[in-house]
Write a protein that holds these residues in place. Structure first.
Motif, PDB file in Angstrom:
ATOM      1  N   LEU A   1     -36.053  -2.256   6.349  1.00  0.00           N
ATOM      2  CA  LEU A   1     -37.511  -2.194   6.485  1.00  0.00           C
ATOM      3  C   LEU A   1     -37.946  -2.826   7.804  1.00  0.00           C
ATOM      4  O   LEU A   1     -38.830  -2.308   8.491  1.00  0.00           O
ATOM      5  N   PHE A   2     -37.321  -3.939   8.166  1.00  0.00           N
ATOM      6  CA  PHE A   2     -37.609  -4.584   9.449  1.00  0.00           C
ATOM      7  C   PHE A   2     -37.345  -3.608  10.602  1.00  0.00           C
ATOM      8  O   PHE A   2     -38.160  -3.477  11.525  1.00  0.00           O
ATOM      9  N   GLN A   3     -36.232  -2.917  10.539  1.00  0.00           N
ATOM     10  CA  GLN A   3     -35.886  -1.967  11.585  1.00  0.00           C
ATOM     11  C   GLN A   3     -36.891  -0.815  11.640  1.00  0.00           C
ATOM     12  O   GLN A   3     -37.230  -0.332  12.723  1.00  0.00           O
ATOM     13  N   LEU A   4     -37.364  -0.404  10.482  1.00  0.00           N
ATOM     14  CA  LEU A   4     -38.357   0.659  10.428  1.00  0.00           C
ATOM     15  C   LEU A   4     -39.670   0.204  11.063  1.00  0.00           C
ATOM     16  O   LEU A   4     -40.242   0.906  11.907  1.00  0.00           O
TER      17      LEU A   4
ATOM     18  N   LEU B   1     -41.875   1.217  15.150  1.00  0.00           N
ATOM     19  CA  LEU B   1     -43.176   1.835  15.345  1.00  0.00           C
ATOM     20  C   LEU B   1     -43.726   1.453  16.719  1.00  0.00           C
ATOM     21  O   LEU B   1     -43.508   0.340  17.201  1.00  0.00           O
ATOM     22  N   HIS B   2     -44.427   2.357  17.333  1.00  0.00           N
ATOM     23  CA  HIS B   2     -44.912   2.170  18.707  1.00  0.00           C
ATOM     24  C   HIS B   2     -45.787   0.924  18.830  1.00  0.00           C
ATOM     25  O   HIS B   2     -46.758   0.753  18.091  1.00  0.00           O
ATOM     26  N   GLY B   3     -45.418   0.044  19.743  1.00  0.00           N
ATOM     27  CA  GLY B   3     -46.232  -1.126  20.034  1.00  0.00           C
ATOM     28  C   GLY B   3     -46.057  -2.298  19.089  1.00  0.00           C
ATOM     29  O   GLY B   3     -46.748  -3.311  19.215  1.00  0.00           O
ATOM     30  N   ILE B   4     -45.151  -2.173  18.118  1.00  0.00           N
ATOM     31  CA  ILE B   4     -44.900  -3.284  17.195  1.00  0.00           C
ATOM     32  C   ILE B   4     -43.532  -3.878  17.517  1.00  0.00           C
ATOM     33  O   ILE B   4     -42.504  -3.256  17.287  1.00  0.00           O
ATOM     34  N   GLY B   5     -43.522  -5.063  18.053  1.00  0.00           N
ATOM     35  CA  GLY B   5     -42.269  -5.694  18.443  1.00  0.00           C
ATOM     36  C   GLY B   5     -41.585  -6.394  17.288  1.00  0.00           C
ATOM     37  O   GLY B   5     -42.065  -6.385  16.145  1.00  0.00           O
ATOM     38  N   GLU B   6     -40.468  -7.013  17.599  1.00  0.00           N
ATOM     39  CA  GLU B   6     -39.643  -7.657  16.569  1.00  0.00           C
ATOM     40  C   GLU B   6     -40.352  -8.814  15.885  1.00  0.00           C
ATOM     41  O   GLU B   6     -40.327  -8.926  14.656  1.00  0.00           O
ATOM     42  N   LEU B   7     -41.002  -9.675  16.670  1.00  0.00           N
ATOM     43  CA  LEU B   7     -41.650 -10.839  16.069  1.00  0.00           C
ATOM     44  C   LEU B   7     -42.867 -10.443  15.240  1.00  0.00           C
ATOM     45  O   LEU B   7     -43.145 -11.053  14.197  1.00  0.00           O
ATOM     46  N   THR B   8     -43.588  -9.414  15.682  1.00  0.00           N
ATOM     47  CA  THR B   8     -44.717  -8.917  14.888  1.00  0.00           C
ATOM     48  C   THR B   8     -44.218  -8.287  13.593  1.00  0.00           C
ATOM     49  O   THR B   8     -44.793  -8.496  12.521  1.00  0.00           O
ATOM     50  N   ALA B   9     -43.136  -7.532  13.678  1.00  0.00           N
ATOM     51  CA  ALA B   9     -42.541  -6.920  12.480  1.00  0.00           C
ATOM     52  C   ALA B   9     -42.122  -7.998  11.490  1.00  0.00           C
ATOM     53  O   ALA B   9     -42.335  -7.865  10.279  1.00  0.00           O
ATOM     54  N   LEU B  10     -41.536  -9.077  11.994  1.00  0.00           N
ATOM     55  CA  LEU B  10     -41.107 -10.167  11.121  1.00  0.00           C
ATOM     56  C   LEU B  10     -42.312 -10.818  10.450  1.00  0.00           C
ATOM     57  O   LEU B  10     -42.267 -11.163   9.258  1.00  0.00           O
ATOM     58  N   LYS B  11     -43.385 -10.985  11.207  1.00  0.00           N
ATOM     59  CA  LYS B  11     -44.606 -11.575  10.656  1.00  0.00           C
ATOM     60  C   LYS B  11     -45.181 -10.686   9.547  1.00  0.00           C
ATOM     61  O   LYS B  11     -45.609 -11.171   8.500  1.00  0.00           O
ATOM     62  N   ILE B  12     -45.172  -9.366   9.783  1.00  0.00           N
ATOM     63  CA  ILE B  12     -45.666  -8.430   8.773  1.00  0.00           C
ATOM     64  C   ILE B  12     -44.847  -8.557   7.486  1.00  0.00           C
ATOM     65  O   ILE B  12     -45.387  -8.586   6.381  1.00  0.00           O
TER      66      ILE B  12
END
Length: 199
Positions: free
Chosen positions: A72-75, A79-90
């Motif tokens: 899910l993190f990789q997915l 997404l365009h404009g969503i970096g690794e740290l933002t994905a982790l926060k989500i």
């Protein structure tokens, strides 16, 4: 590439931990639910799934309880404009089914429960998730890989209280007490109950 690590937990912070693997300390960025899982495991051996990020800016390790969480993190980070740290926060706040529901209902307000995700940032994230609903549907339809659902409302309420200035121990106790009185309470209801002292 590092795909997983098994080692002794020697340091645990809100957003990362350090594992001692055969004398080598690995710093691993983690989502909040994994932090909660590891609270009582200091000095114990744990196993976590790893996403090994290698970019021109350096290398980072991201840790997850399950292979599905890592996927899910990789997915999300793809997404365009969503970096690794933002994905982790989500992923500290929402799971795949939560994000799917948010996108289907165009629920930006719920998405903005994430600290510092407001205005154009939340609009951008919501837009990208809505544009990729098919990917989430495929992810959610993989029944064989689904794990048991977690109490996301409890995690969300605990993290929200910490963001409001409560120390982790107090926040956890307050949320636990609130859930005993009202097991079906949402995160926002729990936080309101703790802040106002209402029952």
């Amino acid at each position: 590439m590092i795909a997983s690590l098994r080692g002794k937990l020697i340091q645990l912070e809100m957003d990362h931990l350090v594992l001692d693997v055969a004398g080598v300390g690995y710093e691993v960025h983690i989502p909040f639910p994994l932090h909660l899982e590891c609270k009582d495991k200091m000095k114990e051996e744990i196993f976590i799934h790893i996403f090994h990020s290698i970019t021109d800016r350096g290398e980072r390790l991201f840790g997850f309880s399950t292979r599905k969480d890592r996927e899910l993190f990789q997915l999300i980070k793809s997404l365009h404009g969503i970096g690794e740290l933002t994905a982790l926060k989500i992923l500290s706040f929402f799971h795949a089914d939560d994000l799917y529901k948010i996108a289907k209902e165009d629920d930006r307000k719920t998405l903005e429960k994430i600290p510092k995700v407001k205005g154009k940032t939340s609009e951008k994230i919501l837009f990208e998730i809505k544009q990729n609903l098919k990917k989430l549907e495929i992810f959610l339809s993989d029944e064989s890989a689904k794990t048991e659902s977690e109490d996301r409302e409890t995690d969300l309420a605990t993290l929200a209280l910490i963001q409001l200035g409560f120390d982790e121990k107090t926040a956890t106790k307050q949320v636990t007490d609130a859930k005993k009185l009202n097991p079906l309470a949402t995160a926002s209801e729990i936080v309101k109950q703790v802040i106002t002292g209402t029952r």
